[in-house]
Scaffold this active site. Structure first.
Site, PDB file in Angstrom:
ATOM      1  N   ARG A 169       0.930  -1.103   0.074  1.00  0.00           N
ATOM      2  CA  ARG A 169       0.033  -0.065  -0.138  1.00  0.00           C
ATOM      3  C   ARG A 169       0.805   1.327  -0.142  1.00  0.00           C
ATOM      4  O   ARG A 169       0.794   2.125  -0.658  1.00  0.00           O
ATOM      5  CB  ARG A 169      -0.900   0.127   1.284  1.00  0.00           C
ATOM      6  CG  ARG A 169      -2.214  -0.791   1.129  1.00  0.00           C
ATOM      7  CD  ARG A 169      -2.251  -2.280   0.536  1.00  0.00           C
ATOM      8  NE  ARG A 169      -3.388  -2.967   0.456  1.00  0.00           N
ATOM      9  CZ  ARG A 169      -3.910  -3.694   1.370  1.00  0.00           C
ATOM     10  NH1 ARG A 169      -2.971  -4.053   2.410  1.00  0.00           N
ATOM     11  NH2 ARG A 169      -4.708  -4.541   1.025  1.00  0.00           N
ATOM     12  N   ASP A 198       0.286  -7.046  -3.361  1.00  0.00           N
ATOM     13  CA  ASP A 198      -1.218  -6.692  -2.773  1.00  0.00           C
ATOM     14  C   ASP A 198      -1.710  -5.931  -4.381  1.00  0.00           C
ATOM     15  O   ASP A 198      -0.793  -5.737  -5.216  1.00  0.00           O
ATOM     16  CB  ASP A 198      -1.221  -5.875  -1.576  1.00  0.00           C
ATOM     17  CG  ASP A 198      -2.507  -6.135  -0.900  1.00  0.00           C
ATOM     18  OD1 ASP A 198      -3.656  -6.164  -1.532  1.00  0.00           O
ATOM     19  OD2 ASP A 198      -2.405  -6.811   0.178  1.00  0.00           O
ATOM     20  N   HIS A 269      -6.277 -10.126  -3.444  1.00  0.00           N
ATOM     21  CA  HIS A 269      -5.348  -9.129  -3.320  1.00  0.00           C
ATOM     22  C   HIS A 269      -4.202  -9.191  -4.486  1.00  0.00           C
ATOM     23  O   HIS A 269      -3.022  -9.082  -4.282  1.00  0.00           O
ATOM     24  CB  HIS A 269      -4.527  -9.298  -1.914  1.00  0.00           C
ATOM     25  CG  HIS A 269      -5.516  -8.834  -0.661  1.00  0.00           C
ATOM     26  ND1 HIS A 269      -5.649  -7.514  -0.429  1.00  0.00           N
ATOM     27  CD2 HIS A 269      -6.303  -9.441  -0.033  1.00  0.00           C
ATOM     28  CE1 HIS A 269      -6.546  -7.414   0.417  1.00  0.00           C
ATOM     29  NE2 HIS A 269      -6.879  -8.696   1.033  1.00  0.00           N
ATOM     30  N   ASP A 338      -6.251 -14.207   2.323  1.00  0.00           N
ATOM     31  CA  ASP A 338      -7.404 -13.476   2.981  1.00  0.00           C
ATOM     32  C   ASP A 338      -8.165 -12.659   1.949  1.00  0.00           C
ATOM     33  O   ASP A 338      -7.855 -12.409   0.729  1.00  0.00           O
ATOM     34  CB  ASP A 338      -6.464 -12.392   4.099  1.00  0.00           C
ATOM     35  CG  ASP A 338      -5.667 -11.358   3.096  1.00  0.00           C
ATOM     36  OD1 ASP A 338      -5.039 -12.095   2.155  1.00  0.00           O
ATOM     37  OD2 ASP A 338      -5.609 -10.208   3.385  1.00  0.00           O
ATOM     38  N   GLU A 339      -9.385 -12.334   2.390  1.00  0.00           N
ATOM     39  CA  GLU A 339     -10.211 -11.453   1.637  1.00  0.00           C
ATOM     40  C   GLU A 339     -10.395 -11.830   0.321  1.00  0.00           C
ATOM     41  O   GLU A 339      -9.825 -10.818  -0.543  1.00  0.00           O
ATOM     42  CB  GLU A 339      -9.727  -9.939   1.905  1.00  0.00           C
ATOM     43  CG  GLU A 339      -9.926  -9.785   3.488  1.00  0.00           C
ATOM     44  CD  GLU A 339      -9.318  -8.495   3.681  1.00  0.00           C
ATOM     45  OE1 GLU A 339      -9.784  -7.401   4.841  1.00  0.00           O
ATOM     46  OE2 GLU A 339      -8.468  -7.612   3.160  1.00  0.00           O
ATOM     47  N   TRP A 405      -6.128 -13.494  12.067  1.00  0.00           N
ATOM     48  CA  TRP A 405      -6.352 -12.033  12.213  1.00  0.00           C
ATOM     49  C   TRP A 405      -7.718 -11.710  12.557  1.00  0.00           C
ATOM     50  O   TRP A 405      -7.850 -10.520  12.980  1.00  0.00           O
ATOM     51  CB  TRP A 405      -5.550 -11.688  11.055  1.00  0.00           C
ATOM     52  CG  TRP A 405      -6.786 -11.762   9.645  1.00  0.00           C
ATOM     53  CD1 TRP A 405      -6.805 -12.913   8.997  1.00  0.00           C
ATOM     54  CD2 TRP A 405      -7.722 -10.568   9.342  1.00  0.00           C
ATOM     55  NE1 TRP A 405      -7.727 -12.583   7.970  1.00  0.00           N
ATOM     56  CE2 TRP A 405      -8.073 -11.357   8.114  1.00  0.00           C
ATOM     57  CE3 TRP A 405      -8.006  -9.555   9.489  1.00  0.00           C
ATOM     58  CZ2 TRP A 405      -9.148 -10.593   7.446  1.00  0.00           C
ATOM     59  CZ3 TRP A 405      -8.727  -8.806   8.836  1.00  0.00           C
ATOM     60  CH2 TRP A 405      -9.495  -9.368   7.653  1.00  0.00           C
ATOM     61  N   TYR A 430      -3.576  -4.987  15.629  1.00  0.00           N
ATOM     62  CA  TYR A 430      -3.385  -4.115  14.208  1.00  0.00           C
ATOM     63  C   TYR A 430      -2.854  -2.678  14.590  1.00  0.00           C
ATOM     64  O   TYR A 430      -3.604  -1.951  15.067  1.00  0.00           O
ATOM     65  CB  TYR A 430      -4.573  -4.305  13.611  1.00  0.00           C
ATOM     66  CG  TYR A 430      -4.768  -5.404  12.665  1.00  0.00           C
ATOM     67  CD1 TYR A 430      -4.093  -6.669  12.845  1.00  0.00           C
ATOM     68  CD2 TYR A 430      -5.332  -5.316  11.087  1.00  0.00           C
ATOM     69  CE1 TYR A 430      -4.370  -7.625  12.026  1.00  0.00           C
ATOM     70  CE2 TYR A 430      -5.659  -6.268  10.363  1.00  0.00           C
ATOM     71  CZ  TYR A 430      -4.981  -7.476  10.709  1.00  0.00           C
ATOM     72  OH  TYR A 430      -5.006  -8.501  10.039  1.00  0.00           O
ATOM     73  N   ASP A 432      -2.190  -0.258  12.705  1.00  0.00           N
ATOM     74  CA  ASP A 432      -2.818   0.543  11.705  1.00  0.00           C
ATOM     75  C   ASP A 432      -4.067   1.305  12.637  1.00  0.00           C
ATOM     76  O   ASP A 432      -4.439   2.307  12.468  1.00  0.00           O
ATOM     77  CB  ASP A 432      -3.345   0.225  10.562  1.00  0.00           C
ATOM     78  CG  ASP A 432      -3.938  -0.966  10.420  1.00  0.00           C
ATOM     79  OD1 ASP A 432      -3.582  -1.856  11.309  1.00  0.00           O
ATOM     80  OD2 ASP A 432      -4.894  -1.046   9.630  1.00  0.00           O
ATOM     81  N   THR A 481      -0.430  -0.229   5.882  1.00  0.00           N
ATOM     82  CA  THR A 481      -0.025   1.053   5.554  1.00  0.00           C
ATOM     83  C   THR A 481      -0.812   1.852   4.530  1.00  0.00           C
ATOM     84  O   THR A 481      -0.395   2.854   4.047  1.00  0.00           O
ATOM     85  CB  THR A 481       1.362   0.780   4.895  1.00  0.00           C
ATOM     86  OG1 THR A 481       1.373   0.116   3.719  1.00  0.00           O
ATOM     87  CG2 THR A 481       2.319   0.129   5.793  1.00  0.00           C
ATOM     88  N   GLU A 482      -2.065   1.381   4.550  1.00  0.00           N
ATOM     89  CA  GLU A 482      -3.055   2.367   3.789  1.00  0.00           C
ATOM     90  C   GLU A 482      -2.861   3.956   4.133  1.00  0.00           C
ATOM     91  O   GLU A 482      -2.897   4.671   3.111  1.00  0.00           O
ATOM     92  CB  GLU A 482      -4.546   1.980   3.641  1.00  0.00           C
ATOM     93  CG  GLU A 482      -4.800   0.712   3.179  1.00  0.00           C
ATOM     94  CD  GLU A 482      -4.831  -0.488   4.157  1.00  0.00           C
ATOM     95  OE1 GLU A 482      -4.076  -0.439   5.096  1.00  0.00           O
ATOM     96  OE2 GLU A 482      -5.333  -1.477   3.723  1.00  0.00           O
TER      97      GLU A 482
HETATM   98  C1  ACM Z   1      -5.904  -8.881   6.553  1.00  0.00           C
HETATM   99  O1  ACM Z   1      -6.107  -7.943   7.292  1.00  0.00           O
HETATM  100  N1  ACM Z   1      -6.530  -9.008   5.581  1.00  0.00           N
HETATM  101  C2  ACM Z   1      -4.884 -10.170   6.777  1.00  0.00           C
END
Ligand code: ACM
Length: 565
Positions: A169, A198, A269, A338-339, A405, A430, A432, A481-482
């Site tokens: 990011r 990503d 991702h 993930d996601e 996570w 997390y 962030d 790090t967005e």
């Molecule tokens: C994650 O936070 N998508 C692993």
């Protein structure tokens, strides 16, 4: 018992010493303090030469002391266990990362179960010398240094004490990565999880697929703030690590006894990879040639196509990854998982045909098929796959380990099923997420997780069976790090909380409610001075400096409390 309580402190002022993470035991030495001067030798027994080299290249510039081999008694190379000065030696009766640091009449003796243990002890020695030992040049010529009269016996609670850094990011240049490895080492952390790919950028050179970095590491602009923000930074953005950069990073980490876990995130991702090689995407659903590296944040629908071509492509990527990250220091390879939205697979005739052909139940089965394939592929090459807890969906691959996570639940399920787990629940670690509920936090994201909240994080959830608890390899803090555009923003989010995290991962802390946060906070006074000497742009306890604030840049604060396990 807190570490403070478990210590027979004698005349030792633990708050003033401010050791972080707290050692198991700290007692007053019969001798000392031990002065360090121009003629003080540094004697390294066989197997500890690397630690001696680190001490010379770190304490040397900070103190101005040459730390020569040998010494006034004539003790030379190989006589480490009997020499004077700073003496480094191995003692196989200690835990691999355990160490004993003893101030004696004629020596400061650091023994460790392995060189890693000696290195952890050397980090303690640096802390004992005071904050100026963390500078790169002496403040005044000819000042004297002394090691306070202590005996420390210490070993870590967990074998996996990590930090994940997202360099997709926002990219941190190589020098900043090396600096972060130094910061991890200063906190006795031993795993660097390197999130290299990503949607927003592919950051590792792969020679056989040059477009991954030629195309996939650059984006034309970047969302400024949370994805709902109206603001854009219109500067073209990107960067990547060459293979030589990666080799340097891996060796630098190894010299600090830090394992690197490279992450190649599949099958979600993946928009950066698809924008470089459009055939990797679901070409029967969208025109993947129109995709570019993503310029904003969130969960992206453009995922890999479940084809043999995709598998072969990522095997090619991994062949180079395995060559760059040797098994000795990178036994684990992270494959993300993930996601991964399943919408395109639902629409794709090709994906549906694959589901039928494989005889799996649904799209989750495809995700599981990807992960199982690379689990077997990595296992055949002597490595282990680790993935985010979504890899449990559709059935977990045999040897895979899980980064839990989305809370504790995935980790509990995996551990009870006999899989190894790294606990990193977003509700707790997390980094962030914002550190304070006040209006001055820059681009506030997520839950309020203060220094004290992190200090009270418990990696082993209550109720886990003893057998399952043994599968908790340890814990890591994750740094997405967005909204961290540069090193200063990363520093702000990571520190001081990484210090509390390090103590959770290393020290023998009691249950969260019984932890003596006040005593930890008292030790932080000394630690802030170390962070100042290191030039870490941490969040001051009283809140951000005006230059650290970002008024008007939209974040996404959450008010929820973490789910109770
Ligand atoms: C994650 O936070 N998508 C692993």
């Amino acid at each position: 018992m807190t570490p403070e309580n478990s210590v027979s402190t004698g005349a030792v002022d633990t708050a003033a010493l401010g050791l972080i993470p707290a050692p198991r035991t700290l007692t007053a030495a019969a001798a000392g303090p031990y002065p360090l001067g121009c003629t003080t030798p540094l004697n390294a027994a066989p197997g500890t030469e690397g630690v001696a080299r680190w001490l010379r290249t770190t304490l040397g510039p900070a103190t101005g002391l040459p730390l020569p081999e040998g010494g006034p008694t004539g003790a030379g190379r190989g006589s480490g266990s009997t020499g004077r000065g700073i003496v480094l030696a191995l003692d196989a009766s200690l835990a691999p990362e355990g160490y004993r640091l003893a101030v004696e009449a004629n020596a400061v003796r650091i023994t460790g179960g392995t060189a890693a243990g000696v290195f952890r002890g050397a980090q303690t020695l640096r802390q004992l010398l005071g904050p100026d030992a963390f500078r790169r040049a002496p403040l005044v010529p000819g000042r004297t240094w002394e090691v306070p009269p202590v005996v420390i016996e210490d070993e870590p609670r967990f074998g996996w004490r990590g930090m994940m850094l997202d360099v997709s990011r926002h990219f941190l240049p190589k020098d900043d990565i090396l600096r972060y490895l130094d910061l991890l080492a200063a906190h006795k952390l031993n795993v660097f999880h390197f999130h290299l790919t990503d949607d927003q950028g592919w950051r590792i050179e792969i020679k056989r697929y040059p477009r991954l970095t030629e195309v996939g590491s650059w984006r034309s602009r970047t969302k400024y703030g949370h994805r709902a923000s109206e603001l854009w930074d219109e500067t073209p953005y990107g960067g990547f690590y060459t293979q030589d950069d990666i080799r340097e990073i891996v060796t630098y980490a190894a010299e600090r006894h830090i394992r690197v876990v490279p992450e190649i995130d599949i099958p979600g991702h993946s928009q950066a990879a698809i924008s470089a090689y459009p055939e990797l995407g679901n070409t029967d659903v969208i025109d993947t040639t129109t995709l570019s590296v993503w310029d904003t944040w969130g969960v992206n629908p453009n995922v890999l196509a479940p084809t043999d071509n995709t598998l072969r492509f990522f095997e090619g990527v991994l062949e180079e990854v395995l060559e760059l990250f040797p098994a000795a220091t990178s036994p684990f390879v992270h494959m993300g998982g993930d996601e991964c939205p399943k919408d395109q697979w639902k629409e794709s005739p090709l994906a549906q045909a694959r589901i039928a052909e494989l005889g799996v139940k649904d799209e989750d089965g495809l995700q599981s098929w990807f992960i199982r394939h690379f689990d077997a592929w990595l296992t055949a090459r002597g490595r282990r796959l680790i993935g985010w807890d979504e890899i449990l969906e559709g059935g977990l691959a045999e040897g895979a380990a899980v980064s839990s996570w989305r809370g504790y639940a995935g980790g509990i399920a995996a551990a009870e099923a006999g899989h190894d787990v790294v606990m990193c629940p977003e509700q707790q670690v997390y980094l962030d997420h914002r550190q304070d509920g006040g209006p001055d936090e820059p681009m506030p994201i997520g839950y309020v997780r203060s220094l004290e909240d992190v200090y009270r994080f418990e990696p082993v959830p209550p109720g886990l069976s003893e057998e399952a608890a043994r599968h908790i390899l340890g814990t890591q803090a994750n740094v997405w790090t967005e909204v961290m555009q540069n090193r200063a923003r990363v520093d702000y989010q990571v520190f001081p909380r990484l210090a509390a995290f390090a103590e959770v991962a290393w020290s023998a802390l009691p249950a969260p409610a019984d932890r003596d946060f006040a005593a930890f906070d008292a030790r932080m006074t000394a630690h802030y001075a170390r962070l100042d000497a290191l030039g870490v742009d941490y969040r001051p306890p009283a809140g951000p400096y005006p230059r650290q604030q970002r008024p008007g840049i939209l974040g996404r604060p959450l008010d929820g409390v973490p789910p109770v396990v």
